[in-house]
Design a protein around this motif. Structure first.
Motif, short mmCIF file in Angstrom:
data_model
loop_
_atom_site.label_atom_id
_atom_site.label_comp_id
_atom_site.label_asym_id
_atom_site.label_seq_id
_atom_site.Cartn_x
_atom_site.Cartn_y
_atom_site.Cartn_z
N PRO A 186 0.83 -1.20 0.00
CA PRO A 186 0.00 0.00 0.00
C PRO A 186 0.87 1.26 0.00
O PRO A 186 2.02 1.21 0.45
CB PRO A 186 -0.78 -0.11 1.32
N VAL A 187 0.30 2.34 -0.50
CA VAL A 187 1.10 3.58 -0.56
C VAL A 187 1.26 4.18 0.83
O VAL A 187 2.22 4.89 1.10
CB VAL A 187 0.47 4.56 -1.58
N GLU A 188 0.35 3.86 1.74
CA GLU A 188 0.48 4.36 3.12
C GLU A 188 1.66 3.67 3.80
O GLU A 188 1.93 2.49 3.56
CB GLU A 188 -0.79 4.05 3.95
N ILE A 189 2.33 4.43 4.64
CA ILE A 189 3.47 3.88 5.38
C ILE A 189 3.19 4.11 6.88
O ILE A 189 2.80 5.22 7.25
CB ILE A 189 4.77 4.57 4.95
N THR A 208 7.21 -1.26 8.32
CA THR A 208 7.45 -1.85 7.00
C THR A 208 6.85 -0.94 5.93
O THR A 208 5.88 -0.21 6.18
CB THR A 208 6.77 -3.24 6.89
N GLN A 209 7.45 -0.96 4.76
CA GLN A 209 6.84 -0.33 3.59
C GLN A 209 6.94 -1.34 2.45
O GLN A 209 7.84 -2.19 2.42
CB GLN A 209 7.48 1.01 3.25
N ALA A 210 5.97 -1.28 1.53
CA ALA A 210 5.88 -2.35 0.54
C ALA A 210 5.61 -1.81 -0.86
O ALA A 210 4.95 -0.78 -1.04
CB ALA A 210 4.78 -3.34 0.94
N LEU A 211 6.14 -2.53 -1.84
CA LEU A 211 5.92 -2.20 -3.26
C LEU A 211 5.55 -3.49 -3.97
O LEU A 211 5.83 -4.58 -3.47
CB LEU A 211 7.18 -1.63 -3.90
#
Ligand code: NAD
Length: 352
Positions: A186-189, A208-211
């Motif tokens: 998701p674009v939210e972090i 965590t951040q994800a692409l």
């Protein structure tokens, strides 16, 4: 023998069925499918009894010339435990049926955490003893947990920061993407993955951040863990290399990404080219003060599979984590150790 039923025979379910069938103390009673597609056909070829997951669609199997042994409720009645491998959200709906038949169940990471006690064999095996409903956490959370557990035990963890570059879809999921982009998702972090890790490690501080990337092969994690100690890089490499379900990729192997990793698995003769272990690049494991950095790849289709087998034993037997994981790994062949001197605990001898 523990009698096991598998509901949902897709990416995860077919692997779980094979892993269960390989265990000396377990038997696959049958697998439940919604429709008579190619996966149903291969289930029959592999000798698994088929059950109709949706009773109204049972006649479709007969029309296709495939016999079913019964309906899902019959399977649930006949087994000691169901492993629910249905798509996200459907497992939670099925829980009522399992409860009605007094049958324990293992769910997958696509379900919300409240479907059962979250589980990772390396991290909290004992915590699910006596639970009737257990949820094997997602492929990403499993991959993160296997690294956090030894670091937490050995040094203490102050903070985990992880960037997850996720595969767009599994190889058979032709409708997923992106095809030609890399998308924050998701674009939210922070992303939802961090909170999922805290289902296993309630006290660990993690963001965590994800692409999503246009690949089907594996996820890639870029990990930074701030430890409560400042060990040498080599010491941490040894700790990580010593973990049973972690493969540290030696520099000599010349494995530069998921493509080569999958080729390696196929060349080794692994069923479906599966990589049940976290694949961590040895050279990437680096300490800068108290900060650990590493890159790892996670085979989303298979890393949770041995965890499902252990979850069954955690619920139904008195075996310890060590006993269960050793039995699972032996039966499945989990545990990659390179023959190269820089990559494994075994040294290459003149005869090799
Ligand atoms: P999948 O779509 O490959 O397989 C699901 C199977 O269940 C399919 O065969 C589908 O036909 C069947 N099904 C659909 N509705 C059903 C129903 N009502 N009853 C019984 N079967 C039904 O999905 P998957 O990738 O195997 O995912 C299953 C679970 O595992 C999800 O919770 C997912 O989040 C989780 N998981 C998936 C991955 C992955 O990368 N594929 C990794 C870890 C965990």
């Amino acid at each position: 023998m523990i009698q096991v039923g598998v509901n949902g025979y897709g990416t995860i379910g077919k692997r779980v069925a094979d892993a269960v069938a390989a265990q000396p103390d377990m038997e696959v009673v049958g697998v439940a499918k919604t429709s008579p597609n190619y996966e149903a056909e291969t289930a029959v070829r592999r000798g698994y009894d088929l059950y109709a997951a949706i009773p109204e669609r049972a006649s479709a199997f007969a029309d296709a010339g495939i016999d079913v042994a019964g309906e899902l409720a019959d399977l649930v009645d006949a087994v000691d435990v169901v492993v629910d491998c249905t798509p996200s959200g459907i497992g939670a709906e099925n829980r009522e049926l399992y409860e009605a038949h007094d049958t324990p169940a293992v769910f997958q990471g696509g379900e919300d955490a409240d479907v059962g006690v979250s589980f990772n064999a390396r991290s909290n095996f004992e915590e699910v003893k006596d639970a009737d409903y257990v949820r094997v956490v997602s492929c990403n959370t499993t991959g993160l947990s296997r690294i956090i557990a030894p670091l937490e035990e050995e040094y203490g963890v102050e903070k985990v920061r992880a960037t997850l570059i996720r595969r767009g879809g599994d190889p058979g999921e032709t409708s997923r993407g992106p095809i030609n982009d890399v998308i924050p998702d998701p674009v939210e972090i922070p992303s939802h993955h961090g909170p999922d890790v805290t289902e296993i490690f309630p006290d660990v501080d993690i963001d965590t951040q994800a692409l999503k990337a246009p690949t089907t092969l594996m996820h890639t994690h870029s990990l930074n863990v701030t430890l409560e100690a400042e060990p040498e890089t080599e010491t941490v490499r040894d700790l990580i290399a010593g973990q049973d379900r972690v493969f540290t990729i030696p520099e000599t192997a010349d494995i530069d990404g998921a493509g080569a990793l999958k080729q390696y698995a196929l060349d080794l003769g692994r069923s479906r080219g599966d990589l049940w272990e976290n694949c961590v690049w040895a050279e990437s494991i680096s300490m800068e003060g108290a900060d650990l950095y590493l890159f790892q790849n996670i085979h989303q289709e298979s890393d949770v599979v041995p965890e499902n087998v252990d979850a069954i034993r955690a619920i139904l037997t008195d075996e310890s984590a060590a006993e269960s994981t050793a039995k699972t790994d032996e039966a499945m062949g989990v545990g990659l150790e390179s023959l190269f001197a820089d990559g494994g605990r075994e040294q290459l001898t003149a005869d090799d």
